[in-house]
Design a protein around this motif. Structure first.
Motif, mmCIF file in Angstrom:
data_model
loop_
_atom_site.group_PDB
_atom_site.id
_atom_site.type_symbol
_atom_site.label_atom_id
_atom_site.label_comp_id
_atom_site.label_asym_id
_atom_site.label_seq_id
_atom_site.Cartn_x
_atom_site.Cartn_y
_atom_site.Cartn_z
ATOM 1 N N ASN A 414 24.369 31.887 -78.215
ATOM 2 C CA ASN A 414 22.552 32.391 -78.009
ATOM 3 C C ASN A 414 22.271 32.801 -79.324
ATOM 4 O O ASN A 414 23.417 33.882 -80.210
ATOM 5 C CB ASN A 414 22.391 32.902 -76.558
ATOM 6 C CG ASN A 414 22.429 34.085 -76.515
ATOM 7 O OD1 ASN A 414 22.901 35.067 -77.002
ATOM 8 N ND2 ASN A 414 22.639 34.977 -74.767
ATOM 9 N N GLY A 415 20.661 33.549 -79.416
ATOM 10 C CA GLY A 415 20.307 34.002 -80.425
ATOM 11 C C GLY A 415 20.005 35.154 -80.396
ATOM 12 O O GLY A 415 18.915 35.961 -81.033
ATOM 13 N N MET A 416 20.131 36.210 -79.247
ATOM 14 C CA MET A 416 19.770 37.771 -78.934
ATOM 15 C C MET A 416 20.388 38.393 -79.821
ATOM 16 O O MET A 416 22.227 38.273 -79.891
ATOM 17 C CB MET A 416 19.874 37.565 -77.153
ATOM 18 C CG MET A 416 19.160 37.047 -76.591
ATOM 19 S SD MET A 416 17.561 37.100 -76.374
ATOM 20 C CE MET A 416 17.319 38.887 -75.289
ATOM 21 N N PRO A 417 20.083 39.500 -80.071
ATOM 22 C CA PRO A 417 21.002 40.282 -81.064
ATOM 23 C C PRO A 417 21.707 41.321 -80.070
ATOM 24 O O PRO A 417 21.789 41.785 -78.766
ATOM 25 C CB PRO A 417 20.013 41.427 -81.263
ATOM 26 C CG PRO A 417 18.519 40.948 -81.702
ATOM 27 C CD PRO A 417 18.736 39.709 -80.136
ATOM 28 N N PHE A 418 23.745 41.260 -80.368
ATOM 29 C CA PHE A 418 24.056 41.760 -79.711
ATOM 30 C C PHE A 418 23.619 43.617 -79.365
ATOM 31 O O PHE A 418 23.081 44.120 -80.722
ATOM 32 C CB PHE A 418 25.505 42.172 -80.686
ATOM 33 C CG PHE A 418 26.592 40.664 -80.558
ATOM 34 C CD1 PHE A 418 27.691 40.616 -79.314
ATOM 35 C CD2 PHE A 418 25.708 39.919 -80.492
ATOM 36 C CE1 PHE A 418 27.766 39.329 -78.852
ATOM 37 C CE2 PHE A 418 26.679 38.276 -80.656
ATOM 38 C CZ PHE A 418 27.689 38.410 -79.987
ATOM 39 N N SER A 419 23.215 43.820 -78.208
ATOM 40 C CA SER A 419 23.484 45.398 -78.034
ATOM 41 C C SER A 419 23.739 45.762 -76.325
ATOM 42 O O SER A 419 24.188 44.956 -75.289
ATOM 43 C CB SER A 419 21.978 45.310 -78.068
ATOM 44 O OG SER A 419 21.108 46.421 -77.451
ATOM 45 N N LEU A 420 23.523 46.597 -76.027
ATOM 46 C CA LEU A 420 23.911 47.387 -74.959
ATOM 47 C C LEU A 420 23.104 48.505 -74.219
ATOM 48 O O LEU A 420 22.792 48.382 -72.830
ATOM 49 C CB LEU A 420 25.281 48.162 -74.888
ATOM 50 C CG LEU A 420 26.553 47.902 -74.774
ATOM 51 C CD1 LEU A 420 27.117 48.617 -76.493
ATOM 52 C CD2 LEU A 420 27.513 48.118 -73.771
ATOM 53 N N SER A 421 21.655 47.968 -74.554
ATOM 54 C CA SER A 421 19.897 48.270 -74.242
ATOM 55 C C SER A 421 19.503 47.744 -74.650
ATOM 56 O O SER A 421 19.150 46.893 -75.411
ATOM 57 C CB SER A 421 20.164 49.764 -75.400
ATOM 58 O OG SER A 421 21.344 50.458 -75.379
ATOM 59 N N MET A 422 18.508 47.265 -73.324
ATOM 60 C CA MET A 422 17.399 46.038 -72.997
ATOM 61 C C MET A 422 16.483 46.497 -72.522
ATOM 62 O O MET A 422 16.327 47.302 -71.867
ATOM 63 C CB MET A 422 18.176 44.981 -72.153
ATOM 64 C CG MET A 422 19.503 43.941 -72.987
ATOM 65 S SD MET A 422 20.490 44.625 -73.539
ATOM 66 C CE MET A 422 21.223 44.824 -72.009
ATOM 67 N N GLY A 423 15.063 46.217 -73.926
ATOM 68 C CA GLY A 423 14.110 47.055 -73.975
ATOM 69 C C GLY A 423 12.997 46.040 -72.278
ATOM 70 O O GLY A 423 13.142 45.106 -72.591
ATOM 71 N N CYS A 424 12.469 47.118 -71.266
ATOM 72 C CA CYS A 424 11.716 45.999 -70.684
ATOM 73 C C CYS A 424 10.804 46.333 -71.116
ATOM 74 O O CYS A 424 8.987 45.793 -70.272
ATOM 75 C CB CYS A 424 12.254 46.909 -69.230
ATOM 76 S SG CYS A 424 14.194 47.057 -69.287
ATOM 77 N N GLY A 425 9.514 46.735 -71.973
ATOM 78 C CA GLY A 425 8.220 46.324 -72.333
ATOM 79 C C GLY A 425 7.263 46.995 -71.457
ATOM 80 O O GLY A 425 7.890 47.655 -70.372
ATOM 81 N N SER A 426 6.290 47.164 -71.585
ATOM 82 C CA SER A 426 4.962 47.731 -70.780
ATOM 83 C C SER A 426 5.593 47.615 -68.826
ATOM 84 O O SER A 426 5.400 48.277 -67.916
ATOM 85 C CB SER A 426 3.917 47.326 -71.031
ATOM 86 O OG SER A 426 3.593 45.888 -70.224
ATOM 87 N N TRP A 427 6.247 46.378 -68.506
ATOM 88 C CA TRP A 427 6.368 46.171 -67.149
ATOM 89 C C TRP A 427 7.813 46.993 -66.911
ATOM 90 O O TRP A 427 7.509 47.757 -66.006
ATOM 91 C CB TRP A 427 7.176 44.905 -66.981
ATOM 92 C CG TRP A 427 6.404 43.827 -67.033
ATOM 93 C CD1 TRP A 427 5.117 43.374 -67.319
ATOM 94 C CD2 TRP A 427 6.134 42.569 -68.418
ATOM 95 N NE1 TRP A 427 4.105 42.796 -67.426
ATOM 96 C CE2 TRP A 427 5.399 42.138 -68.991
ATOM 97 C CE3 TRP A 427 7.664 42.529 -69.129
ATOM 98 C CZ2 TRP A 427 5.328 41.362 -69.613
ATOM 99 C CZ3 TRP A 427 7.885 41.247 -70.359
ATOM 100 C CH2 TRP A 427 6.208 40.951 -70.631
ATOM 101 N N GLY A 428 8.226 47.319 -67.496
ATOM 102 C CA GLY A 428 9.555 48.622 -67.215
ATOM 103 C C GLY A 428 9.289 50.213 -67.419
ATOM 104 O O GLY A 428 10.000 50.673 -67.895
ATOM 105 N N GLY A 429 8.169 50.081 -68.442
ATOM 106 C CA GLY A 429 7.522 51.829 -68.622
ATOM 107 C C GLY A 429 8.528 52.048 -70.106
ATOM 108 O O GLY A 429 8.669 53.500 -70.478
ATOM 109 N N ASN A 430 8.925 50.149 -70.566
ATOM 110 C CA ASN A 430 9.432 50.808 -72.143
ATOM 111 C C ASN A 430 8.374 51.067 -73.331
ATOM 112 O O ASN A 430 7.232 50.543 -73.751
ATOM 113 C CB ASN A 430 10.815 50.092 -72.523
ATOM 114 C CG ASN A 430 11.635 50.275 -71.203
ATOM 115 O OD1 ASN A 430 12.609 49.224 -70.897
ATOM 116 N ND2 ASN A 430 11.648 51.353 -70.618
#
Length: 471
Positions: A414-430
């Motif tokens: 899939n096209g998602m960048p490889f990462s171990l940290s997923m930002g959650c936007g304003s919904w998750g306070g990020n």
């Protein structure tokens, strides 16, 4: 004789580490080039990917944290790092990164400086390596603050990185860690005086990062909920959910915590889930009473292999011998129903839904309880339903027909960048709603030149508006 204040000494120690990092980073930048930055990133990547080192780091992580399993950590260390190196291979992070004659703007890549990275015990090797590689690729120095249980793994990782640095003549002070078992005071001082903070893990640390006064990239909590609808390939969905749920003993924030199964295929799907190693428990109180002890997750059950988890839950002899995870039916969602939240264990909560609209409503309720902004999933052959889900749920990612743990943080299919940290936007306070990746570790200087004016007439902007409503 004046007594030495231990807290003051700890703060001074952190300040000295940051000072050394600043000196090393300044030299790294002044004498830098794309080739040097690339080699530094490759050195850090090979430090964790070299097979014997990878194996030792995985064994050490499980031994010292008691979380996850060795085989899966080896896979995680390898694939997450290899995928990241693929993602950054052609990224330009030094010198001119864009030059646009039309706008007259030339953009020059610049490092951020000293990165402070707070990393969790669930991934004490892979997460710091990911952050270190991104930081070096962009010309930064980085200081890692591991969890107390993650200290031995982090120390060993840095030793391997230094061995690779010595081959290139790179300064060890480009990559450092807060020594010892750490403390809130040490971490707080790092949060305050670094140039950028990256936090993965404890939501308490996330909140501290965002209030530290330092620019911060911190990610929210996971509590993945996945829908299985009546059009899904049930056998494939069950196998993917089982593989994802059990990987590294559910230590990932992207591990499925709940599934919502439509009534029309409920019995058929649960039969497939049983074939994949899932044992169904219909009395949720039996799990609630043993998975939580005095209001906290049972340490004998979380992130454990199947057999010790089953024993800790008091299910020995009550589930098939080949059980790999527990699927427990439940109806409740919210603070009074802990099974609706993140469980960090091979326990999967199962909800039934009358139809797809009801499944979406249940998923939304779960996400609003915990995990908002992180990710949800769906197994379906209906191409319209992922879009419906995306518009209805407060989430940054909708994973379609994939094993969630493997897909969310980047996969080779899939096209998602490889990462171990997923930002959650304003919904998750990020502050970010995407996977943390190299672009978050760089900034730029813009050279702005004069170009021919592009001033529109007022009529060009408002003509259609005036025609509709008048002046």
């Amino acid at each position: 004789m004046t007594a030495i204040d231990p807290i003051a000494a700890e703060i001074a120690e952190v300040e000295a580490i940051v000072a050394r990092a600043r000196t090393a980073q300044a030299s790294f930048e002044i004498n830098g080039s794309q080739a040097i930055y690339d080699r530094a990133a490759q050195a850090a990547a090979w430090a964790i990917m070299e097979p014997s080192r990878n194996k030792h780091l995985a064994e050490l992580a499980v031994e010292t944290t008691g979380l996850g399993n060795v085989a899966d950590k080896i896979t995680k260390n390898h694939r997450k790092t290899l995928g990241l190196m693929r993602d950054i291979a052609d990224a330009v992070t030094y010198g001119i990164i864009s030059d646009d004659p039309e706008t007259g703007i030339t953009e020059i890549a610049r490092p951020i400086g000293v990165i402070g990275a707070v990393v969790p015990s669930t991934n004490p090797g892979a997460t710091p390596a990911n952050n270190i590689i991104n930081a070096l690729k962009c010309g930064n120095a980085i200081i890692v603050s591991p969890s107390p249980k993650g200290v031995p793994t982090c120390e060993t990782l840095l030793g391997y990185i230094y061995a690779e640095f010595d081959k290139l003549g790179l300064d060890h002070d480009l990559v450092q860690m807060i020594p010892g078992r750490g403390s809130k005071e040490k971490t707080q001082r790092l949060l305050e005086i670094a140039d950028l903070i990256v936090v993965t893990g404890s939501q308490n640390n996330v909140r501290r990062a965002y209030t530290s006064g330092t620019p911060a990239l911190a990610v929210g909590a996971g509590n993945v909920c996945v829908i299985v609808d009546e059009t899904a390939d049930l056998a494939a969905a069950a196998q993917k959910i089982a593989a994802s749920k059990t990987f590294d003993n559910a230590t990932s924030c992207s591990s499925e915590n709940s599934i919502v199964v439509l009534d029309a295929i409920y019995d058929a799907f649960m039969a497939e889930l049983a074939k994949a190693g899932g044992a169904l428990i219909t009395d949720d109180s039996k799990i609630t009473s043993t998975l939580w002890v005095k209001g906290h997750l049972n340490p004998r059950a979380i992130a454990q292999d199947a057999a010790p988890m089953i024993e800790a839950l008091g299910l020995t002899g009550e589930v098939p011998a080949d059980t790999q995870f527990i699927a427990v039916e439940s109806n409740g969602i919210g603070p009074d129903f802990p099974l609706s939240g993140e469980k960090l264990s091979r326990v999967l909560t199962v909800y039934r839904a009358y139809d797809f609209a009801a499944a979406v409503a249940t998923t939304r309720k779960v996400q609003l309880h915990q995990g908002a902004g992180h990710s949800v999933g769906i197994h379906t052959k209906d191409d319209t339903r992922p879009l419906t889900l995306a518009n209805a749920i407060p989430t940054s990612r909708v994973i379609v027909n994939q094993a969630h743990t493997f897909a969310t943080g980047g996969a080779f299919n899939n096209g998602m960048p490889f990462s171990l940290s997923m930002g959650c936007g304003s919904w998750g306070g990020n502050s970010i709603d995407e996977n943390l990746h190299w672009k978050h570790f760089i900034q730029s200087t813009k050279i702005v030149r004069e170009i021919p004016p592009r001033e529109p007439a007022v009529e060009d902007i408002f003509g259609e508006y005036w025609a509709q409503v008048g002046k």
